[in-house]
Design a protein around this motif. Sequence first.
Motif, PDB file in Angstrom:
ATOM      1  N   GLY A 148       0.812  -1.205   0.000  1.00  0.00           N
ATOM      2  CA  GLY A 148       0.000   0.000   0.000  1.00  0.00           C
ATOM      3  C   GLY A 148       0.847   1.258   0.000  1.00  0.00           C
ATOM      4  N   PRO A 149       0.206   2.409   0.189  1.00  0.00           N
ATOM      5  CA  PRO A 149       0.900   3.693   0.048  1.00  0.00           C
ATOM      6  C   PRO A 149       2.100   3.900   0.965  1.00  0.00           C
ATOM      7  N   VAL A 150       2.116   3.263   2.159  1.00  0.00           N
ATOM      8  CA  VAL A 150       3.243   3.506   3.068  1.00  0.00           C
ATOM      9  C   VAL A 150       4.541   2.903   2.540  1.00  0.00           C
ATOM     10  N   VAL A 151       4.470   1.982   1.580  1.00  0.00           N
ATOM     11  CA  VAL A 151       5.707   1.397   1.034  1.00  0.00           C
ATOM     12  C   VAL A 151       6.583   2.496   0.438  1.00  0.00           C
ATOM     13  N   ALA A 152       5.964   3.485  -0.189  1.00  0.00           N
ATOM     14  CA  ALA A 152       6.742   4.585  -0.772  1.00  0.00           C
ATOM     15  C   ALA A 152       7.518   5.351   0.304  1.00  0.00           C
ATOM     16  N   ASP A 153       6.963   5.435   1.511  1.00  0.00           N
ATOM     17  CA  ASP A 153       7.683   6.096   2.607  1.00  0.00           C
ATOM     18  C   ASP A 153       8.909   5.292   3.020  1.00  0.00           C
ATOM     19  N   TRP A 154       8.780   3.961   2.990  1.00  0.00           N
ATOM     20  CA  TRP A 154       9.944   3.124   3.279  1.00  0.00           C
ATOM     21  C   TRP A 154      11.017   3.303   2.202  1.00  0.00           C
ATOM     22  N   VAL A 155      10.602   3.411   0.936  1.00  0.00           N
ATOM     23  CA  VAL A 155      11.576   3.638  -0.146  1.00  0.00           C
ATOM     24  C   VAL A 155      12.294   4.961   0.069  1.00  0.00           C
ATOM     25  N   ARG A 156      11.551   5.990   0.421  1.00  0.00           N
ATOM     26  CA  ARG A 156      12.172   7.309   0.641  1.00  0.00           C
ATOM     27  C   ARG A 156      13.142   7.270   1.818  1.00  0.00           C
ATOM     28  N   LEU A 157      12.771   6.527   2.874  1.00  0.00           N
ATOM     29  CA  LEU A 157      13.647   6.430   4.043  1.00  0.00           C
ATOM     30  C   LEU A 157      14.951   5.723   3.668  1.00  0.00           C
ATOM     31  N   PHE A 158      14.843   4.628   2.929  1.00  0.00           N
ATOM     32  CA  PHE A 158      16.038   3.923   2.454  1.00  0.00           C
ATOM     33  C   PHE A 158      16.885   4.853   1.586  1.00  0.00           C
ATOM     34  N   SER A 159      16.239   5.555   0.678  1.00  0.00           N
ATOM     35  CA  SER A 159      16.938   6.417  -0.272  1.00  0.00           C
ATOM     36  C   SER A 159      17.754   7.488   0.442  1.00  0.00           C
ATOM     37  N   SER A 160      17.148   8.082   1.484  1.00  0.00           N
ATOM     38  CA  SER A 160      17.845   9.176   2.174  1.00  0.00           C
ATOM     39  C   SER A 160      19.132   8.692   2.823  1.00  0.00           C
ATOM     40  N   LEU A 161      19.151   7.443   3.300  1.00  0.00           N
ATOM     41  CA  LEU A 161      20.357   6.934   3.943  1.00  0.00           C
ATOM     42  C   LEU A 161      21.357   6.405   2.914  1.00  0.00           C
ATOM     43  N   TRP A 162      20.853   5.785   1.847  1.00  0.00           N
ATOM     44  CA  TRP A 162      21.733   5.308   0.782  1.00  0.00           C
ATOM     45  C   TRP A 162      22.543   6.471   0.203  1.00  0.00           C
ATOM     46  N   ASP A 163      21.908   7.617   0.054  1.00  0.00           N
ATOM     47  CA  ASP A 163      22.559   8.795  -0.525  1.00  0.00           C
ATOM     48  C   ASP A 163      23.289   9.639   0.512  1.00  0.00           C
ATOM     49  N   SER A 164      23.278   9.203   1.783  1.00  0.00           N
ATOM     50  CA  SER A 164      23.892   9.984   2.856  1.00  0.00           C
ATOM     51  C   SER A 164      25.412   9.967   2.751  1.00  0.00           C
ATOM     52  N   PRO A 165      26.069  11.058   3.146  1.00  0.00           N
ATOM     53  CA  PRO A 165      27.540  11.074   3.185  1.00  0.00           C
ATOM     54  C   PRO A 165      28.128  10.015   4.118  1.00  0.00           C
ATOM     55  N   LEU A 166      27.327   9.508   5.073  1.00  0.00           N
ATOM     56  CA  LEU A 166      27.824   8.494   6.001  1.00  0.00           C
ATOM     57  C   LEU A 166      27.813   7.095   5.392  1.00  0.00           C
ATOM     58  N   SER A 167      27.175   6.927   4.235  1.00  0.00           N
ATOM     59  CA  SER A 167      27.115   5.615   3.588  1.00  0.00           C
ATOM     60  C   SER A 167      28.196   5.525   2.526  1.00  0.00           C
ATOM     61  N   ARG A 168      29.099   4.550   2.686  1.00  0.00           N
ATOM     62  CA  ARG A 168      30.256   4.416   1.803  1.00  0.00           C
ATOM     63  C   ARG A 168      30.134   3.170   0.946  1.00  0.00           C
ATOM     64  N   GLY A 169      30.555   3.301  -0.300  1.00  0.00           N
ATOM     65  CA  GLY A 169      30.573   2.118  -1.148  1.00  0.00           C
ATOM     66  C   GLY A 169      30.587   2.500  -2.609  1.00  0.00           C
TER      67      GLY A 169
ATOM     68  N   LEU B  51      12.669   4.167  -7.652  1.00  0.00           N
ATOM     69  CA  LEU B  51      12.617   2.698  -7.613  1.00  0.00           C
ATOM     70  C   LEU B  51      11.351   2.261  -6.875  1.00  0.00           C
ATOM     71  N   GLY B  52      10.246   2.694  -7.366  1.00  0.00           N
ATOM     72  CA  GLY B  52       8.967   2.385  -6.731  1.00  0.00           C
ATOM     73  C   GLY B  52       8.310   3.653  -6.276  1.00  0.00           C
ATOM     74  N   GLY B  53       7.334   4.102  -7.040  1.00  0.00           N
ATOM     75  CA  GLY B  53       6.622   5.318  -6.679  1.00  0.00           C
ATOM     76  C   GLY B  53       5.552   5.022  -5.657  1.00  0.00           C
ATOM     77  N   ASP B  54       4.592   5.922  -5.562  1.00  0.00           N
ATOM     78  CA  ASP B  54       3.515   5.721  -4.612  1.00  0.00           C
ATOM     79  C   ASP B  54       2.701   4.495  -4.997  1.00  0.00           C
ATOM     80  N   SER B  55       2.650   3.520  -4.110  1.00  0.00           N
ATOM     81  CA  SER B  55       1.839   2.332  -4.372  1.00  0.00           C
ATOM     82  C   SER B  55       0.368   2.721  -4.270  1.00  0.00           C
ATOM     83  N   PRO B  56      -0.441   2.323  -5.223  1.00  0.00           N
ATOM     84  CA  PRO B  56      -1.849   2.740  -5.204  1.00  0.00           C
ATOM     85  C   PRO B  56      -2.628   2.065  -4.091  1.00  0.00           C
ATOM     86  N   VAL B  57      -3.721   2.715  -3.712  1.00  0.00           N
ATOM     87  CA  VAL B  57      -4.655   2.075  -2.796  1.00  0.00           C
ATOM     88  C   VAL B  57      -5.394   1.007  -3.593  1.00  0.00           C
ATOM     89  N   ARG B  58      -5.380  -0.222  -3.106  1.00  0.00           N
ATOM     90  CA  ARG B  58      -5.958  -1.320  -3.873  1.00  0.00           C
ATOM     91  C   ARG B  58      -7.187  -1.877  -3.173  1.00  0.00           C
TER      92      ARG B  58
END
Length: 373
Positions: A146-167, A177-184
Motif C-alpha cells: 500500500g501507500p506507506v511502502v513509498a515512505d519506506w523507499v524514501r527512508l532507504f533512499s535518504s540513507l543510501w545517498d547519505s555522506p555516512l554511507s560508503r561504497g 525505484l517504486g513510486g507511490d503504491s496505489p490504494v488497492r
Amino acid sequence: MHGMWREGNRFELLPEASRFLPAMFEAVDGARHSVLVELYLMESGRLADALIEALGRAAARGVTVLLLLDGYGAMGLAAGDRRRLESAGVALRWFNPLGWHSLARNLTRDHRKLVVVDGEVAFTGGFGAVDAFLEAWYEVALRIRGPVVADWVRLFSSLWDSPLSRGAGAPALVHGLGGDSPVREGYHGMRGRVVWGQGYRYQAIRHSLQRRVSGAQRRIWICTPYFVPTLSLRRRLVRAARRGVEVCLLLPGASHDHPGVRYAGQRFYGRMLRAGVRIFEFQPSFIHAKFTLADDWVSLGSCNFDHWSLQWNLEANQEVDDARLAGEVAELFQRNFAASREIHAEAWARRPRLQRLKEWLYGTLDGWLTRLR
C-alpha cells in the motif's frame, strides 16, 4: 521524524522465521525491477549464503539490487562474501564504518531492518542475516503493501545517498525505484505510518510511544529484548498501571545474547511490579522481537527500549492503527505470555543477593553509558 498517516494499506503479521523468511525470499525471487535491503546484522553463514544467492539471482535477471549494511553490525560478513555480492552485481554500501572520529558518531549505528521489492511490498521487523534467526531466536516481521511502502523507499533512499554511507556502484538512483503504491481494493483501508529516529538523542519512535502510553485506556503490551527504559517511559508505564490500564511486559528470560542488559533492566522490576505492571519472561528461546500494542495501535520494527535504540541508533518502525491487526497482535502476545514465566512482586522481593548485585553492577554501567555525549 515520521511519515504521514496513510489509508488503504495491508499489513500482515508474520510471526517466527519459518513464516517471514520464506515470504521474503519469495518476494525477492519474484522481483522485476528493484530490491532494496537495509540490515544491521549480517554475518557469514547459512542465512547470509541464501540471501547472497537470492540477491545474485535477482541481479542476474536485470533487477537493480541495493544492499545497505551497518559498518559495525555487519563486520562478521567475510571478505569473500562481500566480493561475491559485488561480483554478482549487487550494489553494496556501508553505513558509518568505524573510524577515528567522535565517539558519538561511532555509537550512531543503522539498526533498521528493511526489505522492499519493486516499490510494492516491504518487510520490516527485528530480523538480520545471521544464523541465530534460523532457529535460536524468536522474531516477528510485518509484510506491508500500500501507500506507506513509498515512505519506506524514501527512508532507504535518504540513507543510501547519505555522506555516512560508503561504497562503490549504484549512484543516487534510488529515487523512482517504486513510486507511490496505489490504494488497492481488498486492502480493507488499514491505516499506517512509518516512524523513524535520526540517531544521536532524537528518537521520534520514543515520543510516539510515550504519547500512546499516556493516552491508553485498556492495554499497553510491550515486547522488547532489551528493556532498559528511560525514566520518563518508566513513569508513564507506572502511571498507566495505577489508573487501571493493563500494562504487560514480554521480556527475555535467562536465554539472552546480552545478559548484562537484562540485569540492568531488572533493577526496575520492583517498582513496576508494585504499581501493578505485569512482567513475563519468555522461556522457550531468546525473544528478539520488538512490537507494542496500545489499545488498537500497533508499533513493530527495529526499535528496542534501551538507551542505544532510544538515543543513539537509526531506527524505524511501522505504526498501524487498525483493530483487526491489533487483534492478531494481541493473540500473538497471549500465546507468548502462555510460554513465559510471570514475575510476581512477592517472589521478586525475595530474590537472592547475587541477583541484586548483578542488577546494581550492570545498572551502574548502564547509567554511565547514558551520560556519554
